[in-house]
Design a protein around this motif. Sequence first.
Motif, PDB file in Angstrom:
ATOM      1  N   GLY A  25       0.816  -1.203   0.000  1.00 54.36           N
ATOM      2  CA  GLY A  25       0.000   0.000   0.000  1.00 54.36           C
ATOM      3  C   GLY A  25       0.846   1.246   0.000  1.00 54.36           C
ATOM      4  O   GLY A  25       2.017   1.231   0.386  1.00 54.36           O
ATOM      5  N   TYR A  26       0.229   2.339  -0.437  1.00 53.82           N
ATOM      6  CA  TYR A  26       0.911   3.629  -0.527  1.00 53.82           C
ATOM      7  C   TYR A  26       0.284   4.624   0.437  1.00 53.82           C
ATOM      8  O   TYR A  26      -0.876   4.489   0.838  1.00 53.82           O
ATOM      9  N   VAL A  27       1.058   5.649   0.789  1.00 54.66           N
ATOM     10  CA  VAL A  27       0.560   6.725   1.637  1.00 54.66           C
ATOM     11  C   VAL A  27      -0.360   7.600   0.790  1.00 54.66           C
ATOM     12  O   VAL A  27       0.102   8.403  -0.018  1.00 54.66           O
ATOM     13  N   THR A  28      -1.659   7.403   0.936  1.00 56.37           N
ATOM     14  CA  THR A  28      -2.626   8.171   0.140  1.00 56.37           C
ATOM     15  C   THR A  28      -3.663   8.872   1.015  1.00 56.37           C
ATOM     16  O   THR A  28      -4.147   9.937   0.678  1.00 56.37           O
ATOM     17  N   GLY A  29      -4.031   8.256   2.139  1.00 57.13           N
ATOM     18  CA  GLY A  29      -5.058   8.825   3.000  1.00 57.13           C
ATOM     19  C   GLY A  29      -4.466   9.595   4.163  1.00 57.13           C
ATOM     20  O   GLY A  29      -3.268   9.874   4.222  1.00 57.13           O
TER      21      GLY A  29
ATOM     22  N   GLU B  66       0.150  -3.492  -4.747  1.00 55.16           N
ATOM     23  CA  GLU B  66       0.184  -4.373  -5.907  1.00 55.16           C
ATOM     24  C   GLU B  66      -0.974  -5.377  -5.852  1.00 55.16           C
ATOM     25  O   GLU B  66      -1.499  -5.687  -4.791  1.00 55.16           O
ATOM     26  N   GLN B  67      -1.349  -5.871  -7.018  1.00 49.83           N
ATOM     27  CA  GLN B  67      -2.455  -6.810  -7.099  1.00 49.83           C
ATOM     28  C   GLN B  67      -2.081  -8.150  -6.469  1.00 49.83           C
ATOM     29  O   GLN B  67      -0.953  -8.616  -6.584  1.00 49.83           O
ATOM     30  N   CYS B  68      -3.063  -8.762  -5.794  1.00 48.71           N
ATOM     31  CA  CYS B  68      -2.842 -10.091  -5.238  1.00 48.71           C
ATOM     32  C   CYS B  68      -3.565 -11.112  -6.119  1.00 48.71           C
ATOM     33  O   CYS B  68      -4.052 -10.781  -7.206  1.00 48.71           O
ATOM     34  N   ALA B  69      -3.677 -12.352  -5.667  1.00 51.95           N
ATOM     35  CA  ALA B  69      -4.202 -13.442  -6.491  1.00 51.95           C
ATOM     36  C   ALA B  69      -5.633 -13.189  -6.957  1.00 51.95           C
ATOM     37  O   ALA B  69      -6.024 -13.627  -8.043  1.00 51.95           O
ATOM     38  N   SER B  70      -6.423 -12.469  -6.165  1.00 54.97           N
ATOM     39  CA  SER B  70      -7.816 -12.210  -6.531  1.00 54.97           C
ATOM     40  C   SER B  70      -7.965 -11.121  -7.579  1.00 54.97           C
ATOM     41  O   SER B  70      -9.060 -10.879  -8.074  1.00 54.97           O
TER      42      SER B  70
ATOM     43  N   GLN C 270      -7.423  -7.931  -6.981  1.00 59.87           N
ATOM     44  CA  GLN C 270      -7.657  -6.648  -6.325  1.00 59.87           C
ATOM     45  C   GLN C 270      -6.335  -6.029  -5.865  1.00 59.87           C
ATOM     46  O   GLN C 270      -5.338  -6.724  -5.695  1.00 59.87           O
ATOM     47  N   SER C 271      -6.366  -4.722  -5.661  1.00 61.96           N
ATOM     48  CA  SER C 271      -5.188  -4.033  -5.139  1.00 61.96           C
ATOM     49  C   SER C 271      -5.085  -4.242  -3.633  1.00 61.96           C
ATOM     50  O   SER C 271      -6.098  -4.256  -2.925  1.00 61.96           O
ATOM     51  N   SER C 272      -3.869  -4.405  -3.150  1.00 60.42           N
ATOM     52  CA  SER C 272      -3.656  -4.631  -1.721  1.00 60.42           C
ATOM     53  C   SER C 272      -4.012  -3.396  -0.906  1.00 60.42           C
ATOM     54  O   SER C 272      -3.891  -2.259  -1.381  1.00 60.42           O
ATOM     55  N   LEU C 273      -4.432  -3.622   0.329  1.00 61.73           N
ATOM     56  CA  LEU C 273      -4.821  -2.551   1.237  1.00 61.73           C
ATOM     57  C   LEU C 273      -4.368  -2.924   2.643  1.00 61.73           C
ATOM     58  O   LEU C 273      -4.504  -4.069   3.063  1.00 61.73           O
ATOM     59  N   VAL C 274      -3.806  -1.955   3.359  1.00 62.77           N
ATOM     60  CA  VAL C 274      -3.326  -2.188   4.717  1.00 62.77           C
ATOM     61  C   VAL C 274      -4.085  -1.281   5.678  1.00 62.77           C
ATOM     62  O   VAL C 274      -4.176  -0.073   5.464  1.00 62.77           O
ATOM     63  N   HIS C 275      -4.641  -1.872   6.739  1.00 63.21           N
ATOM     64  CA  HIS C 275      -5.304  -1.124   7.807  1.00 63.21           C
ATOM     65  C   HIS C 275      -4.384  -1.116   9.029  1.00 63.21           C
ATOM     66  O   HIS C 275      -4.008  -2.184   9.526  1.00 63.21           O
ATOM     67  N   VAL C 276      -4.033   0.067   9.505  1.00 59.69           N
ATOM     68  CA  VAL C 276      -3.226   0.182  10.716  1.00 59.69           C
ATOM     69  C   VAL C 276      -4.063   0.890  11.774  1.00 59.69           C
ATOM     70  O   VAL C 276      -4.579   1.978  11.549  1.00 59.69           O
TER      71      VAL C 276
END
Length: 366
Positions: free
Chosen positions: A163-167, A185-189, A191-197
């Motif tokens: 994920g990128y610093v966007t929000g 980057e895209q994963c197997a499904s 979709q683009s990856s997303l990280v929740h911290v």
Amino acid sequence: GDGVPICQADSHGVHHSCGSLGSQQLRYFEGSLTMAYTVGDKCNHVSVERSSEISFECDRSNYTGAPAFVSEVDCVYTFVWPTALACPPRELECVVAGGKYDLRPLLDSRNWLVSKAEGVGGDYQYVIGGCSSIDFKELPKCPQIPGVGACRYHSDKQGTALGYVTGDLNEESEGVLHLDYHNGEQCASGQSSLVHVQFICAKGKGLGTPVLVGVLEKSCETKIQWETEYACAQDAPSSAKPWKITNAASGKEFDLTSVSHQLSQRYREQDGATYTYLVGLGGQAVVCPGHEGEKDVGACQIKNGSQTGYVLGKVNSSLHMSGGLVRVEYGGGQPCHHIQVSRKAVVTFECDSRQDFLEVLPEEEC
């Protein structure tokens, strides 16, 4: 053939080079990033060689993206390519609700190795950038791209940008802050990856450590929790105590009552080490990692990657004039390593357009 970056094929199956790889020129001018190719095949209707130009556009929702044809004028072919790779890095303030929460001390390390809850994460290693982007230059296995907020890598494989610093950093509830890193980057499904911290207030825990608590492969989501002292709301400064001083020589009064009650800043010393400095103003104390029981710390120094800071001085609200400038000194800090004196911090206030900006100067014998 070899060395042809852009090729045109007509309806009859005839191919034409629209530029040669050896002529490639990457240009950046006034915020526009373009790639130009010249020395292509001759045009049929004009006596010029074919050429092409690709304009890269920032699109944080699309990691690599793809080029799209725009037009052809006199054998000059133009394309547009939206991609997150063309976006300038975005840095966060790491401050929420006007200073109610201040996560800037977490920036003492730009590369936080994430601990893993039992059974989560497999053989992968996870790194996040605190409340900002990672320092990819120190992580050769991670994508060498500015603005990456989280990375996952394997011991024998190149890593991926999760994920990128966007929000922005947001307050979810009292003592709970939330930050997302988007468009990885895209994963197997597909979709683009997303990280929740999620940053959770934990008094007495100092900087704390991020912990991987969930990986949802189908939705490409990674969940991280971070218990830290700095997700706790700071006490608001008392408005009942004015912080003023008058220059006896000129009669001019300096009123610093409205200045932020705590400032922090990162600084890289000549030896290459990076430190974060915390300073309490107007009689306010700061939380110094490893010294949480001391409620009278006025200034603190935290070395990159360390869980323990150095007390530079005790709380002090007494202003004084020196050379026409307003100063406040913090004495009674920890003993220095190499000389038998106690650490001390001095803050000098200057007129500047940057509101409440702390600039760290080189250290002079503690």
